[in-house]
Design an enzyme around this catalytic site. Structure first.
Site, PDB file in Angstrom:
ATOM      1  CE  LYS A 104      -7.947  -3.336   5.904  1.00 53.73           C
ATOM      2  NZ  LYS A 104      -7.684  -4.379   4.959  1.00 53.73           N
ATOM      3  CG  ASP A 147      -3.070   3.535   4.773  1.00 56.20           C
ATOM      4  OD1 ASP A 147      -3.954   3.010   5.574  1.00 56.20           O
ATOM      5  OD2 ASP A 147      -2.691   3.137   3.781  1.00 56.20           O
ATOM      6  CD1 TRP A 166      -2.013  -2.403   1.776  1.00 59.36           C
ATOM      7  CD2 TRP A 166      -2.756  -1.650   0.176  1.00 59.36           C
ATOM      8  NE1 TRP A 166      -2.693  -3.353   1.291  1.00 59.36           N
ATOM      9  CE2 TRP A 166      -3.496  -2.635   0.277  1.00 59.36           C
ATOM     10  CE3 TRP A 166      -3.248  -0.857  -0.850  1.00 59.36           C
ATOM     11  CZ2 TRP A 166      -4.235  -2.860  -0.202  1.00 59.36           C
ATOM     12  CZ3 TRP A 166      -3.882  -1.143  -1.562  1.00 59.36           C
ATOM     13  CH2 TRP A 166      -4.403  -2.765  -1.486  1.00 59.36           C
TER      14      TRP A 166
END
Lengths: 364, 364
Positions: free
Chosen positions: A200, A176, A105
């Site tokens: 999540k 992030d 990511w």
């Protein structure tokens, strides 16, 4: 009504949500607070939703001890959009952002900035260690010319995380935190901008939470797409256009649940315990192994392999028969992964370990 | 369990959803197809969600008779994001888009293109008629230098709509159909790109449906934010990153409901009837008035005023006491508005008219 079967869901996201949250949401689904309507059907400009939004913000502030120097917003969509928004909001033509590439990511975030014509520097690349290592020290003098430092705090795919975060005086740290926000205590004041996809620890997919230090909203920038402009988004308190109201409602219930559970410190202690149980079992098994270095292991995503990798497929098939779902690793990484977010009870980890013991017995 | 009170929800969006859809969603909320999990908790890469996504696409194709020359995608967020995406996907530096400014949303779309540095031309501006008029004829020769024609097919705020759409040979027509997709028969082949925020006739907010003619995905363009790039989005079949899975599930249930209701032609006939009842009553009342020209009136958003505008506040207060909610007009337009999307049963319109008759009696 028939009994719902007792499944433990180890998916990396969308992931398990707290049972108590889902039960409240079901109960209120058709008729929110005796309004005769579902929240899903209500105006985002009405009192009911404004109340939900205000409470969600307040509870998030409480959970993470967020000061008034920071604004909170709920964005539609996932974290990936912010890979584009970040350089566009914080960089001008000759300015640069510094990236720690500790996983897929972060790499995508860096590549997006480059693609959009911005200057970037790679401060660390985990490729050589196959992303099993996280740097703990770095040279602050490297950073003086950058407008921000970018990290992924927890790497969902490789199961690693920063235990301590890089810092540099006067350079904002952007993180992030999609897969670990609300899972451990952080000092928000150490960050310039935090963002986290909800699917999540927060709520349904299609929602991202953002926390920004107010002064960063004043960074000069070129005209950019209106919904990628943090100033527009934060100043309008998530209501520049119609937000994903139902997802924000669920996130609000999750925040309330976190408070009822005793807050972040309590959740962190439970998360440490769950992860430690699983890692200790794996390390001592002589049958399974966890590739990530011990001082970089995620408490959210426990990545593991079988010493005999050919058995991994059977392992997963047998796990499914035992109602343990979502254990295959990410398609970019292979192997196995147990995502054990806040909503995963310790019983889920215990069930997984018991299954792993039996599987080992039957296949040694 | 206590009876849910019988509310009619005239909100412009998020709006009423079909009762049958909401009941199925509640029933399946905790335990989708005996999986032991909610759809909200399931991986977007798993079989259950893939099946939902495939069925949703298939049913939308069926409902709107969409050929294989078109791709379908489900985007996170609302329609506003596309105001930025459209010029970035379809224009290069010296190319221009042509806009019909029939309401606030079209104006915002045009302004966004301008802000991002693209050339635009205004083909019609409804400002002078206070957006009560829609052009029915236009000069095709004006269009020869443009890369697209942009319209808002139905104006949620002002309650007007295109009865027939502008056309020009070889220039793609782009339509924001947020408030009327699925409410009336259209010929998709007349359009290059159609997009619609879900929170009117499709599902929860935070989701936008897109339908694009495949060849438009090959337009040359500069590098743009990855999630604004239609090629990335459509080619990855809505799965470039984690989509808003639960909202897509609800949209899928709504598509099934539309089919069960007899398809778009049947829904359109009901919508025409509901709107006609209400407009006829207003026009003949001598107490209420509908400002939009008769040949431009929306069947989705019926905008009206009281001849004595001072009574509008009381009207709304009384309506609320009668379980008729969401009737105030948009803050940019004032007045009153009854949004009567597909999910609004004719009984809702009848109840509203009966209330309006009584209110008129008591206040004449």
């Amino acid at each position: 009504m028939s009994q719902i079967k007792n499944v433990f869901n180890f998916n990396a996201g969308p992931a398990m949500l707290p049972k108590e949250v889902m039960e409240i949401a079901k109960e209120e689904f058709l008729n929110y607070q005796n309004s005769g309507m579902s929240i899903m059907e209500m105006s985002h400009r009405g009192d009911h939703f404004q109340d939900i939004l205000d409470k969600a913000e307040l509870n998030l502030r409480k959970l993470l001890d967020i000061s008034n120097d920071y604004e909170i917003a709920f964005f539609p969509g996932g974290a990936t959009l912010h890979f584009s928004s970040i350089p566009q909001n914080f960089l001008l033509e000759n300015e640069s952002g510094a990236y720690f590439l500790t996983g897929v990511w972060a790499k995508k975030a860096k590549e997006e900035a480059t693609k959009l014509g911005f200057k970037t520097e790679i401060l660390y690349d985990g490729k050589d260690s196959n992303y099993t290592h996280i740097p703990n020290v770095f040279d602050e003098s490297l950073l003086k010319n950058h407008k921000y430092i970018y990290i992924t705090s927890n790497n969902t795919i490789y199961g690693s995380r920063f235990i301590q975060f890089p810092r540099a005086s006067n350079i904002p740290l952007i993180a992030d935190m999609t897969s670990d926000l609300l899972s451990r205590k952080i000092n928000v004041n150490d960050f310039g901008f935090i963002f986290a996809g909800a699917q999540k620890n927060i709520g349904p997919s299609g929602l991202t939470v953002g926390i920004i230090r107010k002064d960063l909203l004043e960074f000069p920038k070129k005209p950019i797409p209106v919904l990628l402009d943090y100033k527009v988004y934060f100043k309008n308190k998530s209501l520049y256009n119609t937000p994903p109201t139902y997802s924000i409602y669920i996130a609000g219930l999750v925040f309330e649940w976190c408070i009822k559970m005793g807050g972040i410190e309590k959740l962190e202690a439970i998360n440490e315990k769950k992860a430690q149980l699983l890692y200790d079992f794996i390390d001592n098994s002589g049958f399974y192994n966890a590739p990530v270095e011990k001082n970089a292991r995620s408490t959210m995503n426990v990545v593991f392999r079988l010493n005999d990798v050919k058995l991994e497929k059977v392992f997963n098939e047998e796990a499914l028969k035992n109602n343990l779902v979502g254990l295959p690793g990410h398609r970019d990484a292979g192997g196995l992964r147990a995502s054990i977010y806040n909503a995963m009870p310790i019983e889920g980890v215990e069930n997984l370990i018991m299954f792993m013991i039996h599987f080992q017995e039957n296949n040694k």
